[in-house]
Design a protein around this motif. Structure first.
Motif: not given
Length: 237
Positions: A20-27, A8-11, A131-138
């Motif tokens: 989420n400014p801290g990056g993805p969470r894993y659940l 999850s890349d949501r806050d 667009r912003m979340c693409a870096n986190d998925l990368a």
């Protein structure tokens, strides 16, 4: 082994409407409680998530090379525009329960949920979040790329260490834009300009991307579609 997997890349604990400014969470979840409630998911660290995925994939059948097409999949499911958290869960569980459950299922399906607002009139806002979340998925894809590279090198000396799963992506609507940009970033970081496949199958459903994202193919370009072209074995749309 968990039944449901989520990045999850949501806050807001993982179910919010902003990145989420801290990056993805894993659940992970066994599915014994309502998945729409983020508190019913078990949050784990990235190393724990990666190990759980690796252990689960190690249990897949070890097929000979001539049965490569029958290998199980480790698939990322990426929802589209106008999908709040609850709708993204519905989209994912329907896909997972239909195609990836049981011994005859396709393998493991992981939801990557990004902060779509879940409102029709928020298209432009969703586009910017995508667009912003693409870096986190990368970051996730780059980690997969490194892991696959190590496994391939190890398999040269010991074939029993070869990967037992193919990495695939199922993306819907604007989720394809997230995927396009993430693969572009991952390609530039790890692989440019070579053409080593990371994604075995990319299924682009109702793709919200430009229809001219690929260059001519005669030479390596610098367009946003180059990540898909150079890191994906097969694209279906």
């Amino acid at each position: 082994m968990p039944k449901y997997w989520m990045i999850s890349d949501r806050d807001g604990g993982g179910d919010g409407d902003e990145r989420n400014p801290g990056g993805p969470r894993y659940l992970i979840s066994d599915g014994d409680r309502d998945l729409h409630n983020i508190d019913n998911w078990n949050r784990v660290s990235f190393p724990q998530f990666r190990k759980a995925i690796t252990d689960a994939c190690d249990k897949f059948p070890d097929l000979p090379p001539d049965q490569h097409d029958e290998e199980k999949h480790l698939a990322l499911c990426i929802h589209g525009y106008n999908n709040g958290f609850a709708h993204s869960i519905d989209f994912y569980t329907a896909l997972n329960d239909t195609l990836f459950s049981g011994d005859d299922g396709l393998g493991i399906c992981v939801l990557f949920t990004w902060p779509s607002k879940g409102q029709v009139y928020d298209y432009l806002a969703d586009r910017e979040e995508a667009r912003m979340c693409a870096n986190d998925l990368a970051d996730v894809l780059s980690s997969l790329y490194v892991t696959l590279g190590r496994n391939q090198a190890a398999a040269v000396a010991d074939p029993s260490k070869a990967c037992k799963a193919k990495v695939s992506i199922i993306a819907h609507s604007m989720g394809n834009f997230v995927t396009q940009m993430a693969l572009f970033h991952a390609w530039k970081r790890n692989n440019r300009p070579l053409a080593t496949s990371l994604i075995n199958q990319l299924l682009m459903v109702a793709a919200d991307v430009d229809n001219n994202i690929f260059d001519s193919g005669e030479q390596v370009g610098d367009g946003d579609g180059e990540g898909i072209a150079n890191l994906t074995y097969r694209v279906s749309a």
